[in-house]
Design a protein around this motif. Structure first.
Motif, mmCIF file in Angstrom:
data_model
loop_
_atom_site.group_PDB
_atom_site.id
_atom_site.type_symbol
_atom_site.label_atom_id
_atom_site.label_comp_id
_atom_site.label_asym_id
_atom_site.label_seq_id
_atom_site.Cartn_x
_atom_site.Cartn_y
_atom_site.Cartn_z
ATOM 1 N N ASN A 5 0.798 -1.225 0.000
ATOM 2 C CA ASN A 5 0.000 0.000 0.000
ATOM 3 C C ASN A 5 0.829 1.274 0.000
ATOM 4 O O ASN A 5 0.297 2.344 -0.230
ATOM 5 C CB ASN A 5 -0.936 0.022 1.208
ATOM 6 C CG ASN A 5 -1.923 -1.117 1.161
ATOM 7 O OD1 ASN A 5 -2.503 -1.389 0.126
ATOM 8 N ND2 ASN A 5 -2.092 -1.789 2.273
ATOM 9 N N THR A 6 2.101 1.180 0.336
ATOM 10 C CA THR A 6 2.932 2.371 0.429
ATOM 11 C C THR A 6 4.328 2.088 -0.118
ATOM 12 O O THR A 6 4.762 0.941 -0.191
ATOM 13 C CB THR A 6 3.074 2.843 1.891
ATOM 14 O OG1 THR A 6 3.697 1.817 2.653
ATOM 15 C CG2 THR A 6 1.735 3.217 2.498
ATOM 16 N N ASN A 64 0.998 3.870 -14.611
ATOM 17 C CA ASN A 64 0.706 3.945 -13.181
ATOM 18 C C ASN A 64 1.763 4.736 -12.429
ATOM 19 O O ASN A 64 1.441 5.502 -11.512
ATOM 20 C CB ASN A 64 0.539 2.548 -12.593
ATOM 21 C CG ASN A 64 -0.819 1.989 -12.899
ATOM 22 O OD1 ASN A 64 -1.811 2.469 -12.376
ATOM 23 N ND2 ASN A 64 -0.884 0.992 -13.767
ATOM 24 N N LEU A 68 1.091 8.147 -10.332
ATOM 25 C CA LEU A 68 1.545 8.264 -8.946
ATOM 26 C C LEU A 68 2.409 9.511 -8.764
ATOM 27 O O LEU A 68 2.214 10.289 -7.823
ATOM 28 C CB LEU A 68 2.324 7.010 -8.553
ATOM 29 C CG LEU A 68 2.926 6.970 -7.155
ATOM 30 C CD1 LEU A 68 1.841 7.053 -6.095
ATOM 31 C CD2 LEU A 68 3.749 5.704 -6.984
ATOM 32 N N LEU A 93 -0.374 4.205 -2.164
ATOM 33 C CA LEU A 93 -0.627 3.654 -3.495
ATOM 34 C C LEU A 93 -2.074 3.206 -3.628
ATOM 35 O O LEU A 93 -2.617 2.591 -2.704
ATOM 36 C CB LEU A 93 0.284 2.449 -3.750
ATOM 37 C CG LEU A 93 1.783 2.673 -3.574
ATOM 38 C CD1 LEU A 93 2.522 1.350 -3.715
ATOM 39 C CD2 LEU A 93 2.307 3.682 -4.565
ATOM 40 N N ASP A 94 -2.675 3.474 -4.788
ATOM 41 C CA ASP A 94 -3.968 2.862 -5.058
ATOM 42 C C ASP A 94 -3.701 1.445 -5.559
ATOM 43 O O ASP A 94 -2.546 1.028 -5.717
ATOM 44 C CB ASP A 94 -4.808 3.701 -6.035
ATOM 45 C CG ASP A 94 -4.248 3.787 -7.452
ATOM 46 O OD1 ASP A 94 -3.468 2.898 -7.873
ATOM 47 O OD2 ASP A 94 -4.609 4.753 -8.155
ATOM 48 N N GLU A 97 -1.560 1.201 -8.800
ATOM 49 C CA GLU A 97 -0.177 1.620 -8.574
ATOM 50 C C GLU A 97 0.586 0.557 -7.787
ATOM 51 O O GLU A 97 1.737 0.255 -8.097
ATOM 52 C CB GLU A 97 -0.151 2.953 -7.834
ATOM 53 C CG GLU A 97 -0.697 4.101 -8.655
ATOM 54 C CD GLU A 97 -1.080 5.319 -7.847
ATOM 55 O OE1 GLU A 97 -1.342 6.355 -8.468
ATOM 56 O OE2 GLU A 97 -1.131 5.241 -6.585
ATOM 57 N N ALA A 98 -0.068 -0.011 -6.770
ATOM 58 C CA ALA A 98 0.570 -1.070 -5.983
ATOM 59 C C ALA A 98 0.886 -2.271 -6.861
ATOM 60 O O ALA A 98 1.968 -2.854 -6.766
ATOM 61 C CB ALA A 98 -0.331 -1.475 -4.818
ATOM 62 N N VAL A 101 3.961 -1.484 -9.010
ATOM 63 C CA VAL A 101 5.209 -1.621 -8.255
ATOM 64 C C VAL A 101 5.565 -3.096 -8.102
ATOM 65 O O VAL A 101 6.711 -3.498 -8.316
ATOM 66 C CB VAL A 101 5.119 -0.920 -6.881
ATOM 67 C CG1 VAL A 101 6.328 -1.258 -6.013
ATOM 68 C CG2 VAL A 101 4.997 0.582 -7.059
#
Length: 114
Positions: A5-6, A64, A68, A93-94, A97-98, A101
């Motif tokens: 999430n981050t 993405n 971000l 992160l949505d 985006e997560a 990554v």
């Protein structure tokens, strides 16, 4: 470190994105080299298909990452303008985006394994 999430801005900019760019270059160069020398139509078709799939995955990841970085443009500008480099802010992160990554990390790990 978990990237569910981050992620810190510094990790994204200094680790994930450069590793992804290096993996992309290596994979594209490898596929181009194979395509340049192969005479086997089946192998050529597989390489072309792999290249198309890679391009699509990289496109999705980059979209993405761009989203971000735009959402956190202030933090990016502050980090770029600052002299001292700390981990920077932690970015929320949505789900897309997560996943981007995680996909970038998986791709880089595959390349390291090869």
């Amino acid at each position: 470190m978990s990237f569910d999430n981050t992620i810190s801005l510094q990790t994204l900019i200094d680790e994930v994105m450069p590793q992804l760019a290096a993996a992309e270059t290596l994979l594209h160069n490898t596929l181009r080299s194979i395509l340049a020398v192969t005479r086997d139509p089946a192998q050529r078709a597989r390489c072309e298909q792999q290249q198309e799939a890679l391009d699509l995955e990289l496109f999705r990841i980059r979209l993405n990452f761009d989203s971000l970085l735009r959402r956190h443009a202030g933090a990016v500008a502050a980090m770029a303008g600052g002299g001292a480099r700390d981990a920077g802010p932690v970015l929320q992160l949505d789900s897309a985006e997560a996943e981007a990554v995680r996909s970038a990390r998986r791709l880089c790990e595959k390349i390291k394994a090869l």
